[in-house]
Design an enzyme around this catalytic site. Structure first.
Site, PDB file in Angstrom:
ATOM      1  N   LEU A 136       0.839  -1.210   0.000  1.00 24.88           N
ATOM      2  CA  LEU A 136       0.000   0.000   0.000  1.00 24.88           C
ATOM      3  C   LEU A 136       0.866   1.249   0.000  1.00 24.88           C
ATOM      4  O   LEU A 136       0.428   2.321  -0.402  1.00 24.88           O
ATOM      5  CB  LEU A 136      -0.899   0.014   1.241  1.00 24.88           C
ATOM      6  CG  LEU A 136      -1.965  -1.076   1.285  1.00 24.88           C
ATOM      7  CD1 LEU A 136      -2.613  -1.128   2.670  1.00 24.88           C
ATOM      8  CD2 LEU A 136      -3.017  -0.814   0.218  1.00 24.88           C
ATOM      9  N   GLY A 137       2.082   1.108   0.478  1.00 23.30           N
ATOM     10  CA  GLY A 137       2.955   2.270   0.501  1.00 23.30           C
ATOM     11  C   GLY A 137       4.262   1.959   1.191  1.00 23.30           C
ATOM     12  O   GLY A 137       4.424   0.908   1.815  1.00 23.30           O
ATOM     13  N   GLY A 189       7.139   3.462   3.837  1.00 22.13           N
ATOM     14  CA  GLY A 189       7.450   4.468   4.840  1.00 22.13           C
ATOM     15  C   GLY A 189       8.957   4.480   5.040  1.00 22.13           C
ATOM     16  O   GLY A 189       9.679   3.716   4.389  1.00 22.13           O
ATOM     17  N   ALA A 224      -7.317   1.719   5.220  1.00 18.81           N
ATOM     18  CA  ALA A 224      -7.998   2.933   4.739  1.00 18.81           C
ATOM     19  C   ALA A 224      -8.049   2.879   3.214  1.00 18.81           C
ATOM     20  O   ALA A 224      -7.083   3.235   2.542  1.00 18.81           O
ATOM     21  CB  ALA A 224      -7.246   4.163   5.222  1.00 18.81           C
ATOM     22  N   ASP A 269       0.729  16.655  14.952  1.00 15.67           N
ATOM     23  CA  ASP A 269       1.243  16.523  13.596  1.00 15.67           C
ATOM     24  C   ASP A 269       0.108  16.315  12.585  1.00 15.67           C
ATOM     25  O   ASP A 269       0.216  15.492  11.686  1.00 15.67           O
ATOM     26  CB  ASP A 269       2.246  15.358  13.561  1.00 15.67           C
ATOM     27  CG  ASP A 269       3.247  15.490  12.429  1.00 15.67           C
ATOM     28  OD1 ASP A 269       3.359  16.589  11.848  1.00 15.67           O
ATOM     29  OD2 ASP A 269       3.903  14.480  12.113  1.00 15.67           O
TER      30      ASP A 269
HETATM   31  P1  AMP Z   1       3.701   5.201   6.571  1.00 11.46           P
HETATM   32  O1  AMP Z   1       4.921   4.369   6.782  1.00 11.46           O
HETATM   33  O2  AMP Z   1       2.746   5.133   7.703  1.00 11.46           O
HETATM   34  O3  AMP Z   1       4.019   6.614   6.139  1.00 11.46           O
HETATM   35  O4  AMP Z   1       2.913   4.532   5.354  1.00 11.46           O
HETATM   36  C1  AMP Z   1       3.406   4.572   4.027  1.00 11.46           C
HETATM   37  C2  AMP Z   1       2.238   4.693   3.061  1.00 11.46           C
HETATM   38  O5  AMP Z   1       1.419   3.529   3.093  1.00 11.46           O
HETATM   39  C3  AMP Z   1       1.292   5.824   3.381  1.00 11.46           C
HETATM   40  O6  AMP Z   1       1.722   7.005   2.814  1.00 11.46           O
HETATM   41  C4  AMP Z   1      -0.036   5.338   2.790  1.00 11.46           C
HETATM   42  O7  AMP Z   1      -0.115   5.661   1.430  1.00 11.46           O
HETATM   43  C5  AMP Z   1       0.061   3.849   2.938  1.00 11.46           C
HETATM   44  N1  AMP Z   1      -0.668   3.403   4.133  1.00 11.46           N
HETATM   45  C6  AMP Z   1      -0.187   3.402   5.397  1.00 11.46           C
HETATM   46  N2  AMP Z   1      -1.089   2.918   6.251  1.00 11.46           N
HETATM   47  C7  AMP Z   1      -2.195   2.621   5.534  1.00 11.46           C
HETATM   48  C8  AMP Z   1      -3.496   2.109   5.877  1.00 11.46           C
HETATM   49  N3  AMP Z   1      -3.806   1.796   7.118  1.00 11.46           N
HETATM   50  N4  AMP Z   1      -4.383   1.932   4.876  1.00 11.46           N
HETATM   51  C9  AMP Z   1      -4.055   2.261   3.608  1.00 11.46           C
HETATM   52  N5  AMP Z   1      -2.857   2.760   3.235  1.00 11.46           N
HETATM   53  C10 AMP Z   1      -1.934   2.944   4.177  1.00 11.46           C
END
Ligand code: AMP
Length: 282
Positions: free
Chosen positions: A22-23, A25, A96, A139
């Site tokens: 999904l992404g 980080g 989400a 934030d």
């Molecule tokens: P993060 O490491 O939390 O910044 O997550 C990296 C990316 O994953 C985010 O920018 C979102 O696009 C995606 N993402 C993180 N958590 C969720 C979630 N619970 N549901 C859907 N997409 C997510």
């Protein structure tokens, strides 16, 4: 999937089928995943212990998990549970489906009054719940707001949140655009920092850029400390009134959350709908 320490169920990676990423980080990736036993869909955030330790962020991660696990609100991303193995920590998060608000804003350039007022109401309700539990988020910004099935906001990323009151100073990276004057000046701050962020958010959603954006960090700081706020003509007067009552240098002069929720512009334009209650996983 309740997180309370004594009764918490221990999951392992074998309990899940892993789907598409999904992404990405900074500390690992997030995957769509499904619990094998009942097909419950979640987002699985995989963090590498080595990277967290390298940056000395163990405490921050623990706090983030501890705080988020105890928050249950339709506009806050649920953290159902967590588990770990030798090299990784896994966070079981609510999925989400509509992704980041940041991406919606990029796609649309700016949002209309209805969409913005609805988001402001959702964020204000979620923050009311947090502040009742003495949690300040600190934030709030489009990158940290995810979207549910109906487009409803889910506040995510409690990495910088704290229990009030806080004397902590900020050493952070990322955007400066949402920093409040008291945070920049390293003064003690309280839950009113979140109201500053709500003001910046409302402006950015309607205009497409945050209010104090500048080409250099020091110029951004200066503009924030002067509260150098100017509105393009396109910003409706009702929204200008709300934003200028939130973006006050003195935290005690800012509208509070109840006043924000009652503000005539929010009341006139918000179309908040409550999403169906999420399925609970045992
Ligand atoms: P993060 O490491 O939390 O910044 O997550 C990296 C990316 O994953 C985010 O920018 C979102 O696009 C995606 N993402 C993180 N958590 C969720 C979630 N619970 N549901 C859907 N997409 C997510």
């Amino acid at each position: 999937m309740e997180p309370s320490t004594s009764t918490r169920r221990r999951f392992t990676i074998n309990d899940f089928e892993i789907g598409r990423p999904l992404g990405k980080g900074k500390f690992g990736n997030v995957y769509l995943a499904r619990l094998k036993e009942n097909h419950f869909i979640v987002a699985l955030k995989v963090l590498f212990k080595s990277q967290i330790e390298k940056e000395g962020l163990e405490h921050q991660l623990r706090r983030e998990v501890e705080i988020q696990a105890h928050l249950q609100h339709p506009n806050i991303l649920r953290l159902y549970n967590y588990f770990y193995d030798k090299r990784r920590v896994y966070l079981i998060l609510e999925y989400a489906p509509r992704g980041e608000l940041y991406k919606e804003l990029q796609r649309m350039q700016r949002l209309n009054e209805q969409r913005t007022a609805t988001i402001i109401e959702e964020v204000a309700l979620a923050l009311t719940y947090c502040h009742e539990k003495k949690v300040i988020h600190r934030d709030i910004k489009p990158e940290n707001l995810l979207l549910g099935l109906m487009g409803e906001v889910k506040i995510a990323d409690f990495g910088w949140s704290v229990h009030t009151p806080s004397l902590r100073r900020k050493t952070m990276c990322g955007t400066l655009d949402y920093l409040s004057p008291e945070v920049i000046e390293g003064r003690t701050y309280d839950e009113k920092v979140d109201l500053w962020c709500v003001g910046v958010l409302c402006y950015e959603l309607l205009v497409g850029q945050p209010p104090f954006e500048s080409s250099t960090h020091s110029e951004t700081y200066k503009r924030i400390l002067k509260v150098d706020l100017k509105f393009p003509e396109s910003v409706p007067l009702g929204a200008q009134d709300l934003i200028s009552k939130l973006l006050r240098y003195n935290p005690s002069e800012r509208l509070n959350l109840a006043e924000t929720l009652k503000h005539p512009w929010v009341r006139e334009h918000s179309r908040r709908v409550l999403p169906p209650v999420a399925q609970v996983v045992s």
